[in-house]
Write an enzyme that holds these catalytic residues in place. Sequence first.
Site, PDB file in Angstrom:
ATOM      1  N   ASN A   9       4.536 -93.281  51.722  1.00 40.49           N
ATOM      2  CA  ASN A   9       3.839 -94.508  52.349  1.00 40.49           C
ATOM      3  C   ASN A   9       3.927 -94.235  53.977  1.00 40.49           C
ATOM      4  O   ASN A   9       5.091 -94.564  54.285  1.00 40.49           O
ATOM      5  CB  ASN A   9       4.510 -95.784  51.861  1.00 40.49           C
ATOM      6  CG  ASN A   9       4.156 -97.109  52.632  1.00 40.49           C
ATOM      7  OD1 ASN A   9       3.078 -96.825  53.162  1.00 40.49           O
ATOM      8  ND2 ASN A   9       4.985 -98.021  52.216  1.00 40.49           N
ATOM      9  N   LYS A  11       2.731 -96.427  55.997  1.00 47.39           N
ATOM     10  CA  LYS A  11       2.684 -97.872  56.569  1.00 47.39           C
ATOM     11  C   LYS A  11       1.956 -97.635  57.818  1.00 47.39           C
ATOM     12  O   LYS A  11       0.838 -97.056  57.888  1.00 47.39           O
ATOM     13  CB  LYS A  11       4.252 -98.238  57.013  1.00 47.39           C
ATOM     14  CG  LYS A  11       5.267 -98.100  55.751  1.00 47.39           C
ATOM     15  CD  LYS A  11       6.625 -98.529  56.204  1.00 47.39           C
ATOM     16  CE  LYS A  11       7.695 -98.174  55.195  1.00 47.39           C
ATOM     17  NZ  LYS A  11       8.811 -98.870  55.099  1.00 47.39           N
ATOM     18  N   HIS A  93       4.295-104.129  47.814  1.00 47.29           N
ATOM     19  CA  HIS A  93       5.466-103.649  48.607  1.00 47.29           C
ATOM     20  C   HIS A  93       6.140-104.673  49.160  1.00 47.29           C
ATOM     21  O   HIS A  93       5.503-105.794  49.772  1.00 47.29           O
ATOM     22  CB  HIS A  93       4.716-102.683  49.670  1.00 47.29           C
ATOM     23  CG  HIS A  93       5.892-101.951  50.555  1.00 47.29           C
ATOM     24  ND1 HIS A  93       6.685-102.516  51.457  1.00 47.29           N
ATOM     25  CD2 HIS A  93       6.272-100.573  50.494  1.00 47.29           C
ATOM     26  CE1 HIS A  93       7.644-101.672  51.836  1.00 47.29           C
ATOM     27  NE2 HIS A  93       7.361-100.508  51.151  1.00 47.29           N
ATOM     28  N   GLU A  95       7.507-105.161  52.096  1.00 47.34           N
ATOM     29  CA  GLU A  95       6.891-105.580  53.403  1.00 47.34           C
ATOM     30  C   GLU A  95       5.641-106.627  53.345  1.00 47.34           C
ATOM     31  O   GLU A  95       5.697-107.603  53.979  1.00 47.34           O
ATOM     32  CB  GLU A  95       6.451-104.525  54.375  1.00 47.34           C
ATOM     33  CG  GLU A  95       7.925-103.817  54.614  1.00 47.34           C
ATOM     34  CD  GLU A  95       7.883-102.182  55.007  1.00 47.34           C
ATOM     35  OE1 GLU A  95       6.608-101.956  55.222  1.00 47.34           O
ATOM     36  OE2 GLU A  95       8.749-101.597  55.073  1.00 47.34           O
ATOM     37  N   GLU A 163      12.039-100.222  44.247  1.00 47.30           N
ATOM     38  CA  GLU A 163      12.533-100.297  45.754  1.00 47.30           C
ATOM     39  C   GLU A 163      13.242-101.343  46.209  1.00 47.30           C
ATOM     40  O   GLU A 163      12.968-102.562  46.475  1.00 47.30           O
ATOM     41  CB  GLU A 163      11.195-100.188  46.646  1.00 47.30           C
ATOM     42  CG  GLU A 163      10.195 -99.257  46.546  1.00 47.30           C
ATOM     43  CD  GLU A 163       9.534 -98.794  47.789  1.00 47.30           C
ATOM     44  OE1 GLU A 163       9.495 -97.696  48.026  1.00 47.30           O
ATOM     45  OE2 GLU A 163       8.875 -99.615  48.207  1.00 47.30           O
ATOM     46  N   GLY A 169      14.239 -98.158  54.531  1.00 45.81           N
ATOM     47  CA  GLY A 169      14.480 -97.987  55.815  1.00 45.81           C
ATOM     48  C   GLY A 169      15.791 -98.244  56.538  1.00 45.81           C
ATOM     49  O   GLY A 169      15.803 -98.283  57.786  1.00 45.81           O
ATOM     50  N   SER A 208      15.198 -95.282  51.586  1.00 45.24           N
ATOM     51  CA  SER A 208      15.979 -94.260  52.379  1.00 45.24           C
ATOM     52  C   SER A 208      16.022 -92.932  51.378  1.00 45.24           C
ATOM     53  O   SER A 208      17.150 -92.048  51.430  1.00 45.24           O
ATOM     54  CB  SER A 208      17.050 -94.800  52.561  1.00 45.24           C
ATOM     55  OG  SER A 208      16.979 -95.818  53.335  1.00 45.24           O
TER      56      SER A 208
HETATM   57  C1  PEP Z   1       8.920 -97.485  51.620  1.00 42.56           C
HETATM   58  O1  PEP Z   1       8.976 -98.373  52.523  1.00 42.56           O
HETATM   59  O2  PEP Z   1       8.529 -97.898  50.708  1.00 42.56           O
HETATM   60  C2  PEP Z   1      10.339 -96.781  52.010  1.00 42.56           C
HETATM   61  C3  PEP Z   1      10.760 -96.349  50.643  1.00 42.56           C
HETATM   62  O3  PEP Z   1      10.708 -96.546  52.789  1.00 42.56           O
HETATM   63  P1  PEP Z   1      11.707 -95.497  53.521  1.00 42.56           P
HETATM   64  O4  PEP Z   1      11.755 -94.421  52.575  1.00 42.56           O
HETATM   65  O5  PEP Z   1      11.754 -95.534  54.880  1.00 42.56           O
HETATM   66  O6  PEP Z   1      13.145 -96.188  53.026  1.00 42.56           O
END
Ligand code: PEP
Length: 248
Positions: A9, A11, A93, A95, A163, A169, A208
């Site tokens: 992703n 973003k 997601h 976000e 997630e 992040g 992460s």
């Molecule tokens: C995400 O935004 O779906 C995600 C998993 O981000 P990150 O791997 O940077 O934690």
Amino acid sequence: MRRKMAAGNWKMNGSAAALDMIDALSSAHSDNACDIVICPPAHLLTAACDRAGNGPVAIGAQNCHAAEKGAHTGDIAAAMIAETGARYVITGHSERRETYGETDASVCDRSAAAQASGLVPVVCIGESLAQREAGEALPVIRAQLAASVPDGSTGDTLVVAYEPIWAIGTGKIPTLEQIGEVHAALRADLVARFGAEGEKIRLLYGGSVKPGNAAEIFGTADVDGALVGGASLSADDFSPIIAALAAS
Ligand code: PEP
């Protein structure tokens, strides 16, 4: 046997030049050992699909609207995404849930619209840190799963990504036991709802995932791959994650 999937992703990152990464991944993973998906920002979808061609990298979008068309400035319909050649779309997601107030019901509608247009939604669910610390992670996640996933979903038409919001992040990940506990609960709920198809629906972990922790995460039961944010922005980081998945 579920086919493994590594989805990136991007973003709101990436430019036309960043699409070179698709070439790098295509040649490094031409063995087609697992599904690889890159989800760039919407303006790159068509170019990304052209670049990916019939190779091992598939393209996905990061969101879609539930409606077919209409007065929805700034949005994009699932059929429009499909027209670019993309095959997947991330829905729900955290976000978007947090910033745009997306609810389980709206995520379900978007996911159903994606399926109706031939896209596979990657439906994201996950608990906040406060919910985890209050011991509410499992009921929260299970309720999200129940309400965000459309009826009639199958192994071919749905991917679910667990997630934990606090792991996105941040560099923090749940323990492997916690990941395993959540994935086992999600699997049980999918089987209870969809029968044999519930066994075929892929469950990704996201939050992460890095080259250094990918192998242990992929060694956890019922983890069929990863949804990767930051580490999907460069082939140097994403390629070893794909390799770890293929070897798991
Ligand atoms: C995400 O935004 O779906 C995600 C998993 O981000 P990150 O791997 O940077 O934690």
